[in-house]
Design a protein around this motif. Sequence first.
Motif, PDB file in Angstrom:
ATOM      1  N   GLY A 104       0.787  -1.218   0.000  1.00  0.00           N
ATOM      2  CA  GLY A 104       0.000   0.000   0.000  1.00  0.00           C
ATOM      3  C   GLY A 104       0.820   1.269   0.000  1.00  0.00           C
ATOM      4  O   GLY A 104       0.279   2.358   0.191  1.00  0.00           O
ATOM      5  N   THR A 105       2.151   1.150  -0.201  1.00  0.00           N
ATOM      6  CA  THR A 105       3.018   2.333  -0.209  1.00  0.00           C
ATOM      7  C   THR A 105       3.947   2.287  -1.424  1.00  0.00           C
ATOM      8  O   THR A 105       3.933   1.343  -2.201  1.00  0.00           O
ATOM      9  CB  THR A 105       3.893   2.417   1.067  1.00  0.00           C
ATOM     10  OG1 THR A 105       4.846   1.348   1.063  1.00  0.00           O
ATOM     11  CG2 THR A 105       3.048   2.348   2.330  1.00  0.00           C
ATOM     12  N   SER A 106       4.769   3.317  -1.525  1.00  0.00           N
ATOM     13  CA  SER A 106       5.797   3.388  -2.568  1.00  0.00           C
ATOM     14  C   SER A 106       7.172   3.404  -1.918  1.00  0.00           C
ATOM     15  O   SER A 106       7.329   3.875  -0.796  1.00  0.00           O
ATOM     16  CB  SER A 106       5.646   4.669  -3.396  1.00  0.00           C
ATOM     17  OG  SER A 106       4.423   4.673  -4.072  1.00  0.00           O
ATOM     18  N   GLY A 107       8.151   2.906  -2.654  1.00  0.00           N
ATOM     19  CA  GLY A 107       9.535   2.943  -2.206  1.00  0.00           C
ATOM     20  C   GLY A 107      10.432   3.013  -3.416  1.00  0.00           C
ATOM     21  O   GLY A 107       9.967   3.022  -4.563  1.00  0.00           O
ATOM     22  N   CYS A 108      11.728   3.065  -3.173  1.00  0.00           N
ATOM     23  CA  CYS A 108      12.651   3.157  -4.301  1.00  0.00           C
ATOM     24  C   CYS A 108      13.984   2.512  -3.958  1.00  0.00           C
ATOM     25  O   CYS A 108      14.313   2.303  -2.796  1.00  0.00           O
ATOM     26  CB  CYS A 108      12.866   4.610  -4.727  1.00  0.00           C
ATOM     27  SG  CYS A 108      13.503   5.673  -3.424  1.00  0.00           S
ATOM     28  N   VAL A 109      14.720   2.220  -5.012  1.00  0.00           N
ATOM     29  CA  VAL A 109      16.079   1.706  -4.911  1.00  0.00           C
ATOM     30  C   VAL A 109      16.939   2.590  -5.795  1.00  0.00           C
ATOM     31  O   VAL A 109      16.580   2.864  -6.947  1.00  0.00           O
ATOM     32  CB  VAL A 109      16.165   0.236  -5.371  1.00  0.00           C
ATOM     33  CG1 VAL A 109      17.601  -0.224  -5.470  1.00  0.00           C
ATOM     34  CG2 VAL A 109      15.379  -0.658  -4.438  1.00  0.00           C
ATOM     35  N   ALA A 110      18.045   3.057  -5.253  1.00  0.00           N
ATOM     36  CA  ALA A 110      18.991   3.864  -6.020  1.00  0.00           C
ATOM     37  C   ALA A 110      20.234   3.040  -6.300  1.00  0.00           C
ATOM     38  O   ALA A 110      20.785   2.408  -5.404  1.00  0.00           O
ATOM     39  CB  ALA A 110      19.372   5.129  -5.253  1.00  0.00           C
ATOM     40  N   ILE A 111      20.655   3.041  -7.558  1.00  0.00           N
ATOM     41  CA  ILE A 111      21.923   2.428  -7.958  1.00  0.00           C
ATOM     42  C   ILE A 111      22.892   3.589  -8.143  1.00  0.00           C
ATOM     43  O   ILE A 111      22.630   4.504  -8.930  1.00  0.00           O
ATOM     44  CB  ILE A 111      21.758   1.605  -9.242  1.00  0.00           C
ATOM     45  CG1 ILE A 111      20.800   0.448  -8.990  1.00  0.00           C
ATOM     46  CG2 ILE A 111      23.118   1.117  -9.752  1.00  0.00           C
ATOM     47  CD1 ILE A 111      20.404  -0.330 -10.212  1.00  0.00           C
ATOM     48  N   ILE A 112      23.985   3.559  -7.393  1.00  0.00           N
ATOM     49  CA  ILE A 112      24.901   4.692  -7.394  1.00  0.00           C
ATOM     50  C   ILE A 112      26.332   4.224  -7.627  1.00  0.00           C
ATOM     51  O   ILE A 112      26.686   3.094  -7.295  1.00  0.00           O
ATOM     52  CB  ILE A 112      24.808   5.491  -6.076  1.00  0.00           C
ATOM     53  CG1 ILE A 112      25.005   4.569  -4.870  1.00  0.00           C
ATOM     54  CG2 ILE A 112      23.483   6.219  -5.979  1.00  0.00           C
ATOM     55  CD1 ILE A 112      25.016   5.273  -3.544  1.00  0.00           C
ATOM     56  N   GLY A 113      27.124   5.113  -8.200  1.00  0.00           N
ATOM     57  CA  GLY A 113      28.534   4.824  -8.430  1.00  0.00           C
ATOM     58  C   GLY A 113      29.111   5.737  -9.493  1.00  0.00           C
ATOM     59  O   GLY A 113      28.417   6.591 -10.038  1.00  0.00           O
TER      60      GLY A 113
END
Length: 163
Positions: A104-113
């Motif tokens: 019931g929510t939103s989230g995120c994943v960040a790929i960094i480098g």
Amino acid sequence: MKRIFTLFAGLFLAAALNAQPCTPDAQYTSPGIYPDTITNLPPVSIGVAYSGVITAVVPADTSYMVFTATIDSINVTEIVGLPTGFTWSGNPAGVGAPVSIPGGTSGCVAIIGTATAGQTGIYPLLIKVTTYGVVMSMPMSLPDTVRGYKLVIGSVGYGENDY
């Protein structure tokens, strides 16, 4: 003087604990993963700090077989295939992996480098997830792998950067 130092140290610690690697993109409200694997992540330039964000909108419930399943959370546990010098983290952030996005929510994943010379190429990614929920009063967990995302580093040839 000690009080000022303590105040600044406390503020710095609070800011560090509240820092998020990414913010879910608010334009997405329908359940799904964005951008999709056809749009893919933005290309990576050599020597430039990179951050590619994947937003997940998790429904509160779904159909499983012929039953309604309540989704507790979807956890991102691992991203396989990242080139050297790249990592990932998410929001809501826990301590280390997994990143747990409640139903019931939103989230995120960040790929960094930052890509270095010699890393030009296409890096297919496997995103390992586990969905936790309840079906007919029974807790369940379903592991899965999201396929189709890739990091495209540098100029890899005509037409290959077209997703």
